[in-house]
Design a protein around this motif. Structure first.
Motif, PDB file in Angstrom:
ATOM      1  N   ARG A  63       0.854  -1.195   0.000  1.00  0.00           N
ATOM      2  CA  ARG A  63       0.000   0.000   0.000  1.00  0.00           C
ATOM      3  C   ARG A  63       0.883   1.235   0.000  1.00  0.00           C
ATOM      4  O   ARG A  63       2.053   1.171   0.372  1.00  0.00           O
ATOM      5  CB  ARG A  63      -0.969  -0.001   1.180  1.00  0.00           C
ATOM      6  N   ARG A  64       0.317   2.322  -0.422  1.00  0.00           N
ATOM      7  CA  ARG A  64       1.076   3.550  -0.608  1.00  0.00           C
ATOM      8  C   ARG A  64       1.919   3.884   0.627  1.00  0.00           C
ATOM      9  O   ARG A  64       1.416   3.842   1.754  1.00  0.00           O
ATOM     10  CB  ARG A  64       0.125   4.695  -0.935  1.00  0.00           C
ATOM     11  N   ALA A  65       3.167   4.200   0.388  1.00  0.00           N
ATOM     12  CA  ALA A  65       4.103   4.517   1.461  1.00  0.00           C
ATOM     13  C   ALA A  65       4.802   5.814   1.094  1.00  0.00           C
ATOM     14  O   ALA A  65       5.797   5.814   0.395  1.00  0.00           O
ATOM     15  CB  ALA A  65       5.104   3.394   1.635  1.00  0.00           C
ATOM     16  N   ARG A  66       4.262   6.897   1.544  1.00  0.00           N
ATOM     17  CA  ARG A  66       4.835   8.207   1.225  1.00  0.00           C
ATOM     18  C   ARG A  66       4.942   9.029   2.492  1.00  0.00           C
ATOM     19  O   ARG A  66       3.980   9.171   3.235  1.00  0.00           O
ATOM     20  CB  ARG A  66       3.921   8.889   0.208  1.00  0.00           C
ATOM     21  N   ARG A  67       6.157   9.524   2.724  1.00  0.00           N
ATOM     22  CA  ARG A  67       6.438  10.372   3.894  1.00  0.00           C
ATOM     23  C   ARG A  67       6.016   9.702   5.198  1.00  0.00           C
ATOM     24  O   ARG A  67       5.327  10.304   6.029  1.00  0.00           O
ATOM     25  CB  ARG A  67       5.762  11.731   3.738  1.00  0.00           C
ATOM     26  N   ILE A  68       6.450   8.463   5.366  1.00  0.00           N
ATOM     27  CA  ILE A  68       6.168   7.755   6.601  1.00  0.00           C
ATOM     28  C   ILE A  68       7.474   7.617   7.385  1.00  0.00           C
ATOM     29  O   ILE A  68       8.558   7.691   6.828  1.00  0.00           O
ATOM     30  CB  ILE A  68       5.564   6.355   6.335  1.00  0.00           C
ATOM     31  N   SER A  69       7.353   7.423   8.666  1.00  0.00           N
ATOM     32  CA  SER A  69       8.550   7.277   9.501  1.00  0.00           C
ATOM     33  C   SER A  69       9.145   5.884   9.286  1.00  0.00           C
ATOM     34  O   SER A  69       8.428   4.940   8.935  1.00  0.00           O
ATOM     35  CB  SER A  69       8.183   7.457  10.974  1.00  0.00           C
ATOM     36  N   PRO A  70      10.447   5.749   9.521  1.00  0.00           N
ATOM     37  CA  PRO A  70      11.060   4.417   9.402  1.00  0.00           C
ATOM     38  C   PRO A  70      10.376   3.377  10.295  1.00  0.00           C
ATOM     39  O   PRO A  70      10.259   2.217   9.916  1.00  0.00           O
ATOM     40  CB  PRO A  70      12.511   4.651   9.837  1.00  0.00           C
ATOM     41  N   GLU A  71       9.913   3.793  11.439  1.00  0.00           N
ATOM     42  CA  GLU A  71       9.245   2.871  12.360  1.00  0.00           C
ATOM     43  C   GLU A  71       7.956   2.306  11.776  1.00  0.00           C
ATOM     44  O   GLU A  71       7.519   1.221  12.156  1.00  0.00           O
ATOM     45  CB  GLU A  71       8.937   3.567  13.700  1.00  0.00           C
ATOM     46  N   ARG A  72       7.330   3.020  10.866  1.00  0.00           N
ATOM     47  CA  ARG A  72       6.065   2.579  10.246  1.00  0.00           C
ATOM     48  C   ARG A  72       6.285   1.907   8.890  1.00  0.00           C
ATOM     49  O   ARG A  72       5.348   1.426   8.266  1.00  0.00           O
ATOM     50  CB  ARG A  72       5.137   3.779  10.047  1.00  0.00           C
ATOM     51  N   GLY A  73       7.523   1.863   8.422  1.00  0.00           N
ATOM     52  CA  GLY A  73       7.801   1.332   7.094  1.00  0.00           C
ATOM     53  C   GLY A  73       7.340  -0.095   6.886  1.00  0.00           C
ATOM     54  O   GLY A  73       6.741  -0.423   5.857  1.00  0.00           O
ATOM     55  N   TRP A  74       7.622  -0.985   7.840  1.00  0.00           N
ATOM     56  CA  TRP A  74       7.271  -2.388   7.659  1.00  0.00           C
ATOM     57  C   TRP A  74       5.756  -2.585   7.533  1.00  0.00           C
ATOM     58  O   TRP A  74       5.295  -3.556   6.918  1.00  0.00           O
ATOM     59  CB  TRP A  74       7.836  -3.221   8.805  1.00  0.00           C
ATOM     60  N   ASP A  75       4.964  -1.656   8.070  1.00  0.00           N
ATOM     61  CA  ASP A  75       3.503  -1.745   7.952  1.00  0.00           C
ATOM     62  C   ASP A  75       3.043  -1.703   6.497  1.00  0.00           C
ATOM     63  O   ASP A  75       1.927  -2.113   6.191  1.00  0.00           O
ATOM     64  CB  ASP A  75       2.821  -0.592   8.698  1.00  0.00           C
ATOM     65  N   HIS A  76       3.873  -1.196   5.617  1.00  0.00           N
ATOM     66  CA  HIS A  76       3.508  -1.050   4.208  1.00  0.00           C
ATOM     67  C   HIS A  76       4.046  -2.182   3.330  1.00  0.00           C
ATOM     68  O   HIS A  76       3.756  -2.232   2.143  1.00  0.00           O
ATOM     69  CB  HIS A  76       4.007   0.296   3.685  1.00  0.00           C
ATOM     70  N   VAL A  77       4.823  -3.074   3.910  1.00  0.00           N
ATOM     71  CA  VAL A  77       5.380  -4.200   3.157  1.00  0.00           C
ATOM     72  C   VAL A  77       4.358  -5.336   3.164  1.00  0.00           C
ATOM     73  O   VAL A  77       3.945  -5.805   4.226  1.00  0.00           O
ATOM     74  CB  VAL A  77       6.712  -4.682   3.765  1.00  0.00           C
TER      75      VAL A  77
END
Length: 144
Positions: A71-85
């Motif tokens: 799902r779209r991953a734009r301007r997210i914190s590194p801590e939230r990155g895995w939520d988009h994988v």
């Protein structure tokens, strides 16, 4: 065998020197990550032949971990990155080092040829994986 994505992604983003051991081999550890794009036409399936360009003498292969963004991953914190994988799969990043001098960091000619990014054989559900436990391993039994 076709790559496991089932569709062609809009872009493939690769990270330069993304493993400490590789960075140490090259003699430099970057302060900030740098990236390069690979064309979607570089995708291939597990077991597909990687075409060696005519005259190529210095071809390399790097086992990689491919993250498939779900799902779209734009301007997210590194801590939230895995939520988009959504998925994780194996990748091979082939490169023609005879051409690297001409790319000046873009890697388009040296790593962007058709078939230079085999993926698979399957997609793993990222929710079931610990990202810190992932380790790439390149099996070099079918390399040209």
């Amino acid at each position: 065998m076709p790559h496991p994505l089932g569709r062609t992604p809009s872009k493939i983003i690769a990270v330069h020197l993304n493993y400490r051991s590789r960075a140490a081999e090259r003699g430099r550890i970057p302060v900030h990550p740098s990236y390069f794009l690979k064309p979607p036409s570089s995708l291939a399936g597990d077991g597909d032949d990687i075409p060696r360009p005519t005259g190529c003498e210095l071809m390399g292969f790097e086992g990689e971990i491919a993250l498939v963004i779900g799902r779209r991953a734009r301007r997210i914190s590194p801590e939230r990155g895995w939520d988009h994988v959504a998925h994780v799969t194996a990748a091979n990043d082939a490169g023609v080092y005879d051409l690297q001098y001409a790319d000046r960091g873009s890697n388009l000619r040296s790593k962007g040829a058709d078939g230079f990014t085999p993926l698979g054989p399957r997609l793993l559900d990222a929710r079931a994986l610990d990202p810190a436990a992932l380790r790439p391993r390149l099996v070099a039994d079918r390399l040209p």
